[in-house]
Write an enzyme that holds these catalytic residues in place. Structure first.
Site, PDB file in Angstrom:
ATOM      1  N   TYR A 150      -1.604   0.720  10.477  1.00 37.41           N
ATOM      2  CA  TYR A 150      -1.547   0.197   9.109  1.00 37.41           C
ATOM      3  C   TYR A 150      -0.252   0.631   8.431  1.00 37.41           C
ATOM      4  O   TYR A 150       0.367  -0.150   7.706  1.00 37.41           O
ATOM      5  CB  TYR A 150      -2.762   0.689   8.331  1.00 37.41           C
ATOM      6  CG  TYR A 150      -2.946   0.050   6.981  1.00 37.41           C
ATOM      7  CD1 TYR A 150      -2.972  -1.330   6.824  1.00 37.41           C
ATOM      8  CD2 TYR A 150      -3.134   0.840   5.845  1.00 37.41           C
ATOM      9  CE1 TYR A 150      -3.168  -1.909   5.577  1.00 37.41           C
ATOM     10  CE2 TYR A 150      -3.339   0.272   4.604  1.00 37.41           C
ATOM     11  CZ  TYR A 150      -3.351  -1.104   4.464  1.00 37.41           C
ATOM     12  OH  TYR A 150      -3.549  -1.677   3.235  1.00 37.41           O
ATOM     13  N   SER A 163       0.857  -1.186   0.000  1.00 35.81           N
ATOM     14  CA  SER A 163       0.000   0.000   0.000  1.00 35.81           C
ATOM     15  C   SER A 163       0.893   1.236   0.000  1.00 35.81           C
ATOM     16  O   SER A 163       2.032   1.189   0.501  1.00 35.81           O
ATOM     17  CB  SER A 163      -0.884   0.011   1.253  1.00 35.81           C
ATOM     18  OG  SER A 163      -1.555   1.247   1.392  1.00 35.81           O
TER      19      SER A 163
END
Length: 269
Positions: A166, A153
């Protein structure tokens, strides 16, 4: 009838034709994983699609003809079963492992961190990827044309408020890919990282936020966020490129997104 797991499975390719390439795709019950499994089948690959939800996998198998197996990448026993099934289907060699299993949990700042959520993100995004890599790397090496592809990501490259857990997990997966590329240098195994930005899938934000209205609001006013199929296109290109061509890192975002935390939003879009 079960086949001898120690014997290579004969190719169904016509005489003189190259055998189809083979892949294991994790996180295949929804989103990018599902789209990737479907795309690789359409490209002519033999695919073993894995995830935890058997019902979703059964639907994918019916629609695409891929092989499926319920697997929890955080479980050693479950990954051992994956290795056995991959060997049964593909023999001792495998061409690609596409790591899509992952996800985000919560948006609390680090000062209010829910450590159970942090542990869950690390277990699936980092340790799950390590566990599957360790288990299937011998088969990738044996193929003479192996690929480890990690779907990380932009969050692993750019911090943003509310993303610390995250950010940390995806940064860990990013560094795993970097280290593997160095460790496997000189071998016939490519290490590829695809780092998407904003992708509108049915579950990512819902799982993260736990509320459908909040999940929908993430994409409000954003013109054409990426789709799972957009990401599958990039993954397909990377895996089907000549094997001497390695896409070390591809960051892919919608035009409306300039950074992880900077997205153009318009009224009425």
């Amino acid at each position: 009838m079960t086949s001898d797991a120690s014997a290579p499975v004969p190719s169904s390719a016509p005489c003189g034709a190259a055998a189809p390439l083979t892949a294991v795709v994790t996180g295949a019950s929804s989103g990018i994983g599902r789209a990737t499994a479907a795309r690789l089948v359409a490209d002519g690959w033999r695919v073993l699609a894995v995830a935890r939800r058997e019902g979703r996998l059964a639907e994918l198998a019916a629609e695409t003809g891929c092989e499926v197996l319920s697997v929890d990448v955080t479980s050693d026993a479950s990954v051992d079963a994956l290795v056995a099934r991959a060997r049964e289907l593909f023999g001792e060699s495998l061409n690609a492992v596409v790591h899509v299993a992952g996800g985000a949990l919560g948006v609390e700042p680090a000062a209010e961190a829910d450590l159970e959520k942090w542990q869950g993100m690390y277990d699936i995004n980092v340790l799950g990827a390590v566990r599957v890599t360790r288990a299937l790397l011998p088969a990738l090496r044996a193929s003479g044309r192996g690929d480890l592809l990690f779907v990380t990501s932009v969050a692993g490259h750019e911090a943003y408020p509310g993303g610390s857990g995250y950010n940390a997990a995806k940064a860990g997966e990013h560094m795993l890919a970097n280290a593997l590329r160095l460790e496997l240098n000189g071998e016939k195994v490519r290490v590829i990282e695809i780092a998407p930005g904003m992708v509108h899938t049915e579950e990512f934000s819902l799982v993260r936020l736990g509320d459908q209205d909040k999940a929908d609001a993430v994409y409000d006013g954003v013109e054409n966020p990426l789709t799972a199929e957009d990401c599958a296109d990039v993954i397909s290109y990377a895996l089907n490129a000549p094997h001497h061509v390695n896409l070390d890192l591809v960051m892919v975002r919608p035009l409306a997104q300039a950074a992880a935390h900077r997205v153009a939003r318009h009224q009425g879009v």
